[in-house]
Design a protein around this motif. Structure first.
Motif, PDB file in Angstrom:
ATOM      1  N   ASP A  92     -31.618  28.129  -5.537  1.00  0.00           N
ATOM      2  CA  ASP A  92     -32.829  27.028  -5.631  1.00  0.00           C
ATOM      3  C   ASP A  92     -32.402  25.732  -5.013  1.00  0.00           C
ATOM      4  N   TYR A  93     -32.262  25.771  -3.850  1.00  0.00           N
ATOM      5  CA  TYR A  93     -31.720  24.356  -3.125  1.00  0.00           C
ATOM      6  C   TYR A  93     -32.816  23.313  -3.494  1.00  0.00           C
ATOM      7  N   GLN A  94     -33.983  23.690  -3.677  1.00  0.00           N
ATOM      8  CA  GLN A  94     -35.175  22.408  -4.158  1.00  0.00           C
ATOM      9  C   GLN A  94     -34.464  21.741  -5.359  1.00  0.00           C
ATOM     10  N   GLY A  95     -34.249  22.815  -6.293  1.00  0.00           N
ATOM     11  CA  GLY A  95     -33.692  22.129  -7.481  1.00  0.00           C
ATOM     12  C   GLY A  95     -32.309  21.337  -7.508  1.00  0.00           C
ATOM     13  N   SER A  96     -31.802  21.184  -6.292  1.00  0.00           N
ATOM     14  CA  SER A  96     -30.469  20.457  -6.255  1.00  0.00           C
ATOM     15  C   SER A  96     -30.720  19.182  -6.075  1.00  0.00           C
ATOM     16  N   PHE A  97     -31.777  18.877  -5.606  1.00  0.00           N
ATOM     17  CA  PHE A  97     -32.203  17.348  -5.245  1.00  0.00           C
ATOM     18  C   PHE A  97     -33.535  16.846  -6.192  1.00  0.00           C
ATOM     19  N   PHE A 146     -37.751  16.415   0.901  1.00  0.00           N
ATOM     20  CA  PHE A 146     -38.753  17.390   1.450  1.00  0.00           C
ATOM     21  C   PHE A 146     -39.156  17.134   3.137  1.00  0.00           C
ATOM     22  N   GLN A 147     -38.176  16.077   3.391  1.00  0.00           N
ATOM     23  CA  GLN A 147     -38.305  15.825   5.072  1.00  0.00           C
ATOM     24  C   GLN A 147     -37.236  16.781   5.627  1.00  0.00           C
ATOM     25  N   LEU A 148     -36.426  17.717   4.866  1.00  0.00           N
ATOM     26  CA  LEU A 148     -35.692  18.388   5.614  1.00  0.00           C
ATOM     27  C   LEU A 148     -35.904  19.896   5.400  1.00  0.00           C
ATOM     28  N   SER A 149     -35.612  20.811   6.360  1.00  0.00           N
ATOM     29  CA  SER A 149     -35.683  22.213   6.189  1.00  0.00           C
ATOM     30  C   SER A 149     -35.157  22.967   5.240  1.00  0.00           C
ATOM     31  N   GLY A 150     -35.420  24.135   4.731  1.00  0.00           N
ATOM     32  CA  GLY A 150     -34.614  24.653   3.762  1.00  0.00           C
ATOM     33  C   GLY A 150     -33.252  25.015   3.972  1.00  0.00           C
ATOM     34  N   GLY A 151     -32.921  25.209   5.314  1.00  0.00           N
ATOM     35  CA  GLY A 151     -31.523  25.494   5.500  1.00  0.00           C
ATOM     36  C   GLY A 151     -30.712  24.175   5.515  1.00  0.00           C
ATOM     37  N   GLN A 152     -31.429  22.914   5.919  1.00  0.00           N
ATOM     38  CA  GLN A 152     -30.856  21.860   5.852  1.00  0.00           C
ATOM     39  C   GLN A 152     -30.502  21.326   4.540  1.00  0.00           C
ATOM     40  N   ARG A 153     -31.586  21.555   3.736  1.00  0.00           N
ATOM     41  CA  ARG A 153     -31.410  21.158   2.286  1.00  0.00           C
ATOM     42  C   ARG A 153     -30.304  21.820   1.399  1.00  0.00           C
TER      43      ARG A 153
END
Ligand code: ATP
Length: 274
Positions: A92-97, A146-153
């Protein structure tokens, strides 16, 4: 890890969830821990990191890190190890930031919570690692997650993990939420980073075929135990355990339209079929 057992504690009773698990990862090596959902992979990672929920306890065995037995360390000491010497990347890369703080600020704060350096030095380090994971460093530094794509995040999360040059990176299903090509790119980057820095990687995945391409060693888990462990190249040619062969033979899931049974069309409800 030597003969590690992790138990769930219910009152006076203890029931083992991970049993008799022994694994070793050397500097620069990638060891993949593979198994179906519920086989005990995340609990194993949690035990190494000192991040087990209160209902779970290390029963027997020990965990050694760079010669020191860390299984008995108090939480505060383990916390200092996490992030600095042992880094983490999640599925869950969302949770990394944190969502509403710019990526750069988060990277700078992460570094400065562990080492005493100036803002400018921390920024330089952050830009260096964003660059290393093939991101446009300045732009990503100044962006909100949220301004980055999933892969970028996910690549930014990898940069965050590498900032303090950890000796061990634990990556728990880091490519599962990404499309195949983006996931392959993240794996390529991990391969590059471990060669470059000597960081060891414990790569957790349910996808045996994926890890056989990249890992040095593969340990296959079933029901809390390791059923097979060996060099990836040997396992690719000849898997010994029937469960490993089953994982190798299992066909990818297809998305089908439940009405027609044909491959799904966009915007129609989907159903997973084996
Ligand atoms: N806090 C807990 N209390 C009781 N049982 C638990 C707890 N956490 C996990 N388990 C059980 O332990 C087993 C192993 O869980 P674990 O999360 O390690 O599996 P996993 O292989 O990482 O699966 P996944 O790929 O779905 O994350 C599962 O049967 C799970 O239900």
């Amino acid at each position: 890890m030597e003969r590690l057992t992790v138990d769930v504690v219910r009152g006076q009773a203890r029931q083992p969830l991970v049993r008799d698990l022994s694994l070793a990862i050397r500097p620069g090596e990638m060891l993949a821990l593979v198994g179906e959902s519920g086989s005990g992979k995340s609990i194993t990672a949690g035990a190494v990191l000192g991040l087990l929920p209160s209902s779970l306890r290390i029963g027997e065995g020990r965990i050694r890190f760079r010669g020191e037995e860390i299984s008995a360390w108090p939480d505060k000491r383990k916390r200092r190890l996490r992030g600095k010497e042992i880094a983490l990347v999640f599925q869950d890369y969302q949770g990394s930031f944190t969502p509403f703080m710019k990526v750069g600020k988060q990277l700078v704060e992460a570094v400065r919570s562990h080492v005493r350096i100036t803002y400018g030095e921390a920024k330089e380090l952050a830009l260096h690692w964003l660059n290393e994971v093939d991101l446009p460093a300045e732009r990503v530094f100044g962006s909100y997650p949220f301004q980055l794509s999933g892969g970028q995040r996910q690549r930014a999360a990898l940069a965050a993990a590498m900032l303090l040059q950890p000796k061990l990176l634990i990556a728990d299903e880091p490519t599962t939420a990404l499309d195949v090509l983006t996931g392959e790119r993240v794996l390529d980057l991990m391969t590059k980073l471990r060669r470059q820095t000597g960081c060891a990687i414990l790569f957790i995945s349910h996808d045996l075929r994926l890890v056989l391409k990249r890992a040095d060693t593969v340990a296959v888990m079933q029901g809390g135990r390791i059923v097979e462990c060996g060099r990836a190249d040997t396992m690719r040619r000849q898997a010994a355990h029937p469960y490993t062969r089953l994982l190798l033979e299992s066909r990818p899931l297809l998305l089908r339209d439940p009405g027609t049974g044909r491959a799904a069309e966009p915007d129609k409800p989907l159903q997973l079929v084996p």
